[in-house]
Design an enzyme around this catalytic site. Structure first.
Site, short mmCIF file in Angstrom:
data_model
loop_
_atom_site.label_atom_id
_atom_site.label_comp_id
_atom_site.label_asym_id
_atom_site.label_seq_id
_atom_site.Cartn_x
_atom_site.Cartn_y
_atom_site.Cartn_z
N ASP A 169 -0.27 1.68 -6.19
CA ASP A 169 -1.29 0.76 -5.70
C ASP A 169 -2.43 1.50 -5.01
O ASP A 169 -3.62 1.26 -5.29
CB ASP A 169 -0.67 -0.22 -4.70
CG ASP A 169 0.33 -1.16 -5.34
OD1 ASP A 169 0.41 -1.20 -6.58
OD2 ASP A 169 1.04 -1.85 -4.59
N HIS A 204 7.64 -1.10 -11.23
CA HIS A 204 8.83 -0.51 -10.62
C HIS A 204 9.16 0.84 -11.26
O HIS A 204 10.32 1.20 -11.41
CB HIS A 204 10.04 -1.45 -10.72
CG HIS A 204 9.98 -2.61 -9.78
ND1 HIS A 204 10.59 -2.61 -8.55
CD2 HIS A 204 9.37 -3.82 -9.90
CE1 HIS A 204 10.37 -3.77 -7.94
NE2 HIS A 204 9.62 -4.51 -8.75
N GLY A 239 0.77 -10.40 -4.83
CA GLY A 239 1.11 -9.32 -5.74
C GLY A 239 -0.09 -8.63 -6.34
O GLY A 239 0.05 -7.85 -7.28
N LEU A 240 -1.29 -8.90 -5.80
CA LEU A 240 -2.51 -8.22 -6.26
C LEU A 240 -2.89 -7.09 -5.31
O LEU A 240 -4.00 -6.60 -5.34
CB LEU A 240 -3.65 -9.22 -6.41
CG LEU A 240 -3.39 -10.38 -7.39
CD1 LEU A 240 -4.61 -11.28 -7.51
CD2 LEU A 240 -2.97 -9.86 -8.76
N SER A 241 -1.96 -6.71 -4.46
CA SER A 241 -2.06 -5.54 -3.59
C SER A 241 -3.04 -5.71 -2.45
O SER A 241 -3.76 -4.79 -2.08
CB SER A 241 -2.40 -4.29 -4.40
OG SER A 241 -1.81 -3.15 -3.81
N SER A 242 -3.01 -6.88 -1.82
CA SER A 242 -3.88 -7.10 -0.66
C SER A 242 -3.50 -6.17 0.49
O SER A 242 -4.38 -5.70 1.23
CB SER A 242 -3.80 -8.56 -0.21
OG SER A 242 -2.46 -8.92 0.10
N SER A 267 -9.47 -10.83 11.60
CA SER A 267 -9.41 -11.08 10.17
C SER A 267 -9.82 -12.51 9.88
O SER A 267 -9.41 -13.44 10.60
CB SER A 267 -8.00 -10.82 9.63
OG SER A 267 -7.88 -11.27 8.30
N GLU A 288 2.04 2.96 4.48
CA GLU A 288 2.80 1.79 4.02
C GLU A 288 4.29 2.06 3.98
O GLU A 288 5.10 1.15 4.17
CB GLU A 288 2.28 1.34 2.66
CG GLU A 288 0.90 0.70 2.75
CD GLU A 288 0.56 -0.12 1.53
OE1 GLU A 288 1.33 -1.03 1.18
OE2 GLU A 288 -0.49 0.16 0.92
N ASP A 319 6.87 3.71 -10.35
CA ASP A 319 6.25 4.76 -9.55
C ASP A 319 7.23 5.37 -8.55
O ASP A 319 7.21 6.58 -8.29
CB ASP A 319 4.97 4.27 -8.85
CG ASP A 319 5.17 3.09 -7.92
OD1 ASP A 319 6.26 2.47 -7.94
OD2 ASP A 319 4.23 2.76 -7.16
#
Length: 416
Positions: A170, A35, A123-126, A68, A159, A37
């Protein structure tokens, strides 16, 4: 396990044609600098050895069809009005990517297959891996090979249009990651540098058992903290006797002033953005207007707590980089613990499940542990001495049911 061969075969089976190109975008783990950036302050993430494959074949249909292997439904979005076809939440990222590629071979379409081994909603930036990979893969299929930096820049904007006022950490590490190294990212002024990870240091990530939500409530909670940080920035500048002229106003604009740590304690505990704007003598829109929406000017925000976390976390980024350079793993682990406490107590984005899994991993021998990502659920990260990985993984699984696994710093975006 998804490989280049398996996704090519799956694409042929799904569409009865050969993929023209395959983009691979890894996930990321943020080691420290959470938190920060969106306030223009540094972060220290790394790309990891799990990610998203995106196979693409261009056509002349003007429609982008995306299937997908991780999400239900088929997206069929037109190049002319991509938002109109985004029926599911994951499809909004596709619409955002297409909006950022509007000038690349306009009118052309594509068939796309998405697969991979990166957990979603963790939270692993998928979502950022999907967006970066889509932008790179579609552009390549339409005849334009984007530099990694350009793919990241477009993904950041894409995004934001989805509704989350991301700061861009990210997307940059996903595009620019390098094996064996973390990436120090500065935002004001923009700069990056690689930070080698000591050989004896390992990392484990563990699910809390709660998905990191990406719906309306989570977006609102995230964006409220963005606006609280902006409000803190203008109030601190007002106390110091100047006005931040740049938009949006960021804590990075005041972070280097010697007395800032003292002045933070004088910020209001809770106040609406409209009060902060009135005190600073600025237009409220400078605080509350986002790329895609607005935060209620009357909503009470935790201004002091958010500022205290963000400014202290930026200092921890500097200290963590120094600890890695010196090989001081104990100090690095302690910084992770401090970061988690600040995220829990000041930013208030941890959960009981995240606290529980962090405590379990520390007890099993981790040097330090904290939530990674925006919080409110998802994954936690542990720094682990080499040889202790299995014990830490077992403790995490026992605490929450898993999954938990080791990750290593890996290369970023690739066109295969």
């Amino acid at each position: 396990m998804t490989t280049l061969e398996t996704i090519r075969n799956a694409f042929s089976g799904a569409f009865n044609q050969v993929a023209e190109c395959v983009a691979y975008a890894p996930g990321r783990v943020n080691l420290i600098g959470e938190h920060t950036d969106y306030s223009g302050l540094p972060a220290l993430p790394m790309a990891i050895d799990r990610g998203t494959f995106i196979a693409v074949a261009g056509d002349e249909s003007g429609v982008v069809e995306v299937r997908s292997e991780q999400f239900a439904g088929v997206a069929r979005l037109t190049r002319a009005v991509p938002d109109a076809g985004a029926g599911e939440p994951w499809q909004r990222y596709i619409a955002g990517a297409l909006a950022e590629l509007a000038e690349v071979s306009p009118g052309r379409g594509a068939r796309v297959l998405v697969s991979g081994d990166l957990p979603t909603a963790g939270g692993l930036s998928s979502s950022s891996a999907l967006t970066v990979g889509l932008i790179a893969g579609l552009a390549a299929a339409w005849g334009e090979r984007l530099a990694p930096e350009e793919a990241a820049r477009r993904a950041i904007i894409a995004e934001k249009h989805v509704g989350v006022e991301t700061g861009g950490m990210d997307q940059q590490v996903i595009a620019l990651g390098k094996g064996g190294q973390a990436l120090r990212i500065d935002f004001l002024p923009p700069a990056t540098r690689y930070v080698p990870i000591p050989e004896e240091l390992r990392f484990v990530v563990a699910a809390s058992g709660e998905e990191a939500p990406k719906g309306t409530a989570a977006r609102e909670a995230y964006n409220e903290r963005v606006v609280a940080a902006r409000a803190a920035a203008v109030l601190l500048a007002h106390q110091m006797g100047f006005e931040i002229e740049s938009d949006p106003p960021l804590l990075a604009h005041v972070a280097d002033v010697d007395v800032v740590d003292v002045l933070v304690d004088e910020l209001p505990e809770k106040a609406p953005a409209r009060d902060a704007a009135r005190t600073a003598g600025i237009a409220i829109e400078r605080l509350t207007t986002l790329t895609n929406g607005e935060v209620d000017p009357a909503l009470k925000l935790s201004i002091r707590r958010v500022a205290r976390h963000v400014l202290s976390e930026a200092g921890r980024v500097d200290a963590a980089e120094a600890a890695l350079a010196a090989g001081n793993l104990k100090a690095f682990g302690a910084l992770l613990n401090e970061s988690h406490a600040s995220l829990r107590d000041d930013l208030r984005c941890s959960t009981q499940a995240l606290d529980k899994v962090c405590a379990a991993m520390r007890k099993a021998g981790a040097l330090g542990a904290r939530l990674t990502g925006a919080g409110f659920g998802g994954y936690a990260l542990a720094a682990v001495p080499a040889g202790k990985e299995d014990a830490v993984i077992a403790a995490a699984v026992a605490a929450t049911g898993g999954p938990a696994f080791a990750v290593v710093a890996s290369d970023g975006l690739q066109l295969l």
